[in-house]
Design a protein around this motif. Structure first.
Motif, mmCIF file in Angstrom:
data_model
loop_
_atom_site.group_PDB
_atom_site.id
_atom_site.type_symbol
_atom_site.label_atom_id
_atom_site.label_comp_id
_atom_site.label_asym_id
_atom_site.label_seq_id
_atom_site.Cartn_x
_atom_site.Cartn_y
_atom_site.Cartn_z
ATOM 1 N N ASP A 53 -0.884 2.062 1.742
ATOM 2 C CA ASP A 53 -0.868 1.308 2.987
ATOM 3 C C ASP A 53 -0.534 -0.187 2.818
ATOM 4 O O ASP A 53 -1.576 -0.812 2.288
ATOM 5 C CB ASP A 53 -2.190 1.512 3.582
ATOM 6 N N PHE A 54 0.597 -0.582 3.106
ATOM 7 C CA PHE A 54 1.004 -1.843 2.850
ATOM 8 C C PHE A 54 0.714 -2.732 4.058
ATOM 9 O O PHE A 54 1.319 -3.990 3.965
ATOM 10 C CB PHE A 54 2.631 -1.987 2.281
ATOM 11 N N THR A 66 0.022 -9.157 1.741
ATOM 12 C CA THR A 66 0.559 -10.424 2.076
ATOM 13 C C THR A 66 1.986 -10.389 1.135
ATOM 14 O O THR A 66 2.073 -9.378 0.596
ATOM 15 C CB THR A 66 -0.037 -11.641 1.667
ATOM 16 N N ASP A 67 3.053 -11.151 1.431
ATOM 17 C CA ASP A 67 4.190 -11.149 0.810
ATOM 18 C C ASP A 67 3.866 -11.118 -0.806
ATOM 19 O O ASP A 67 4.578 -10.639 -1.498
ATOM 20 C CB ASP A 67 4.879 -12.241 1.215
ATOM 21 N N LYS A 68 3.045 -11.784 -1.083
ATOM 22 C CA LYS A 68 2.642 -12.122 -2.492
ATOM 23 C C LYS A 68 2.018 -10.996 -3.229
ATOM 24 O O LYS A 68 2.476 -10.465 -4.177
ATOM 25 C CB LYS A 68 1.648 -13.255 -2.821
ATOM 26 N N GLN A 69 1.290 -10.056 -2.364
ATOM 27 C CA GLN A 69 0.759 -8.958 -2.744
ATOM 28 C C GLN A 69 1.910 -7.842 -2.892
ATOM 29 O O GLN A 69 1.968 -7.044 -3.943
ATOM 30 C CB GLN A 69 -0.399 -8.240 -1.899
ATOM 31 N N LEU A 70 2.684 -7.838 -2.050
ATOM 32 C CA LEU A 70 3.796 -6.881 -1.900
ATOM 33 C C LEU A 70 4.756 -7.167 -3.113
ATOM 34 O O LEU A 70 5.168 -6.310 -3.868
ATOM 35 C CB LEU A 70 4.559 -6.968 -0.705
ATOM 36 N N SER A 71 5.059 -8.416 -3.574
ATOM 37 C CA SER A 71 5.917 -8.912 -4.397
ATOM 38 C C SER A 71 5.352 -8.520 -5.873
ATOM 39 O O SER A 71 6.063 -7.971 -6.703
ATOM 40 C CB SER A 71 6.279 -10.430 -4.621
ATOM 41 N N SER A 72 3.875 -8.637 -5.878
ATOM 42 C CA SER A 72 3.273 -8.408 -7.202
ATOM 43 C C SER A 72 3.579 -6.738 -7.339
ATOM 44 O O SER A 72 3.705 -6.181 -8.457
ATOM 45 C CB SER A 72 1.813 -8.518 -7.094
ATOM 46 N N TYR A 73 3.147 -6.041 -6.238
ATOM 47 C CA TYR A 73 3.300 -4.461 -6.534
ATOM 48 C C TYR A 73 4.536 -3.935 -6.974
ATOM 49 O O TYR A 73 4.641 -3.341 -7.913
ATOM 50 C CB TYR A 73 2.880 -3.836 -5.050
ATOM 51 N N LYS A 129 6.959 -5.475 -8.359
ATOM 52 C CA LYS A 129 7.659 -6.122 -9.638
ATOM 53 C C LYS A 129 6.874 -5.204 -10.589
ATOM 54 O O LYS A 129 7.521 -4.889 -11.665
ATOM 55 C CB LYS A 129 6.948 -7.503 -9.773
ATOM 56 N N SER A 130 5.740 -4.621 -10.498
ATOM 57 C CA SER A 130 5.247 -3.783 -11.648
ATOM 58 C C SER A 130 5.320 -2.233 -11.287
ATOM 59 O O SER A 130 4.924 -1.524 -12.275
ATOM 60 C CB SER A 130 3.641 -3.962 -11.756
ATOM 61 N N LYS A 131 6.118 -1.840 -10.156
ATOM 62 C CA LYS A 131 6.079 -0.690 -9.995
ATOM 63 C C LYS A 131 7.735 -0.061 -10.517
ATOM 64 O O LYS A 131 8.649 -0.606 -10.385
ATOM 65 C CB LYS A 131 6.367 -0.148 -8.438
ATOM 66 N N THR A 132 7.529 1.047 -11.360
ATOM 67 C CA THR A 132 8.580 1.585 -12.012
ATOM 68 C C THR A 132 9.482 2.660 -11.307
ATOM 69 O O THR A 132 10.614 2.613 -11.276
ATOM 70 C CB THR A 132 8.425 2.120 -13.382
ATOM 71 N N GLY A 133 8.515 3.526 -10.706
ATOM 72 C CA GLY A 133 9.338 4.670 -9.799
ATOM 73 C C GLY A 133 9.462 4.493 -8.252
ATOM 74 O O GLY A 133 9.012 3.165 -7.938
ATOM 75 N N LYS A 134 9.685 5.412 -7.637
ATOM 76 C CA LYS A 134 9.718 5.269 -6.086
ATOM 77 C C LYS A 134 8.425 5.252 -5.580
ATOM 78 O O LYS A 134 7.378 5.866 -6.273
ATOM 79 C CB LYS A 134 10.570 6.543 -5.520
ATOM 80 N N ALA A 135 8.283 4.577 -4.540
ATOM 81 C CA ALA A 135 6.896 4.463 -3.790
ATOM 82 C C ALA A 135 7.042 4.817 -2.281
ATOM 83 O O ALA A 135 8.084 4.549 -1.638
ATOM 84 C CB ALA A 135 6.312 3.131 -3.942
ATOM 85 N N GLU A 142 9.595 6.954 1.980
ATOM 86 C CA GLU A 142 10.096 6.254 0.647
ATOM 87 C C GLU A 142 10.554 4.973 0.821
ATOM 88 O O GLU A 142 11.633 4.731 1.367
ATOM 89 C CB GLU A 142 11.027 7.448 0.006
ATOM 90 N N VAL A 143 10.229 4.135 -0.094
ATOM 91 C CA VAL A 143 10.700 2.740 -0.072
ATOM 92 C C VAL A 143 11.839 2.504 -0.907
ATOM 93 O O VAL A 143 11.792 2.946 -2.243
ATOM 94 C CB VAL A 143 9.786 1.641 -0.494
ATOM 95 N N ASP A 144 12.894 1.816 -0.529
ATOM 96 C CA ASP A 144 13.850 1.229 -1.323
ATOM 97 C C ASP A 144 13.973 -0.299 -1.430
ATOM 98 O O ASP A 144 13.609 -1.058 -0.734
ATOM 99 C CB ASP A 144 15.286 1.557 -0.850
ATOM 100 N N VAL A 145 13.970 -0.653 -2.885
ATOM 101 C CA VAL A 145 13.762 -2.233 -3.263
ATOM 102 C C VAL A 145 14.991 -2.534 -3.527
ATOM 103 O O VAL A 145 15.719 -2.178 -4.606
ATOM 104 C CB VAL A 145 12.483 -2.612 -4.196
ATOM 105 N N ASN A 146 15.388 -3.489 -2.748
ATOM 106 C CA ASN A 146 16.650 -4.156 -3.156
ATOM 107 C C ASN A 146 16.572 -5.841 -3.451
ATOM 108 O O ASN A 146 16.098 -6.560 -2.625
ATOM 109 C CB ASN A 146 17.834 -4.062 -2.080
ATOM 110 N N THR A 147 17.374 -6.161 -4.542
ATOM 111 C CA THR A 147 17.235 -7.685 -4.823
ATOM 112 C C THR A 147 18.297 -8.425 -4.041
ATOM 113 O O THR A 147 19.595 -7.881 -3.834
ATOM 114 C CB THR A 147 17.622 -8.041 -6.206
#
Length: 238
Positions: free
Chosen positions: A38-39, A43-50, A52-58, A217-222
């Motif tokens: 549950d995101f 906050t943006d800071k908490q999302l960023s931190s999560y 950054k440390s996540k290796t697989g799909k969420a 399922e979340v896709d994270v793009n730089t």
């Protein structure tokens, strides 16, 4: 240097999050046999931190406003010289304030008549008791930062960290309060007679606006990396 990411859900899920078995971070989906994070209140800071440390799909449950903007990953680090200037400026302001306080201490003190002071305090206490107090909550707990506005005016307040509020104006029967928060359905509450009396309390339970929520399922793009301009660096000092 700034680095930003963008979160997207390419295949939204149709399962009902409120029917999941609750977990520490969200809920467990029996359909895909995985935890859905549950995101929504991060906050943006908490999302960023999560992420950054996540290796697989969420798999996540989001407010759509979190999926329509870029999220900063790495905060700008000020050069040591700029940090020194900032500290020096703060020290100067502190010394100026101390001098002002010392000057005030030498000012002749105004004598306060006790009976008048007691009367004033009693009147303030009575006025305080006439103000409506309450809490705003949602399914997982208090809702800090919710807005409570008197309809048709700009008079209002916001809830504190514990979801509590004190409305700044005495209300009368028939007044309408508008309670709003991003991602939740706005509520309008008509004030009843008992809510205009001394020590009246109003508790509000907010519900998520399902049109503003997306799960999957979340896709994270730089997105991009940029360097701060000269004027941005100058602005960052203050």
């Amino acid at each position: 240097m700034e680095q930003k990411i963008n979160l997207t859900i390419t295949k939204p899920c149709t399962e009902k999050f409120n029917q999941f078995n609750k977990t520490e971070k969200g809920g467990f989906c029996n359909s895909c046999k995985k935890e859905v994070i549950d995101f929504r209140n991060m906050t943006d800071k908490q999302l960023s931190s999560y992420f950054k440390s996540k290796t697989g799909k969420a798999c996540g449950y989001f407010d759509t406003s979190q999926l329509t903007r870029d999220i900063q990953v790495q905060e700008f680090q000020q050069p040591k010289r700029l940090q020194f200037l900032k500290v020096a400026a703060l020290a100067f302001l502190s010394l100026t304030s101390l001098h002002h306080v010392q000057a005030q201490e030498h000012q002749p003190k105004t004598e306060i008549i006790e009976s008048f002071e007691n009367k004033t305090q009693a009147n303030k206490a009575l006025e305080q008791d006439k103000l409506l107090t309450g809490t705003v909550v949602e399914e997982s707990g208090p809702l800090p930062g919710a807005n409570i506005i008197l309809e048709g005016t700009t008079i209002g307040t916001s809830t504190n960290f514990d979801g509590e509020f004190i409305f700044p104006k005495t209300l009368k029967e028939g007044d309408v309060l508008v309670i709003s928060y991003l991602g939740f359905t706005t509520q309008k509450i008509k004030i009843k007679k008992e809510q205009t009396q001394l020590n009246a309390v109003l508790n509000i339970n907010m519900e998520y606006d399902t049109s503003c929520i997306l799960m999957g399922e979340v896709d994270v793009n730089t997105v991009y990396e940029t360097k701060r301009t000269f004027w941005q660096k100058i602005k960052g000092i203050f």
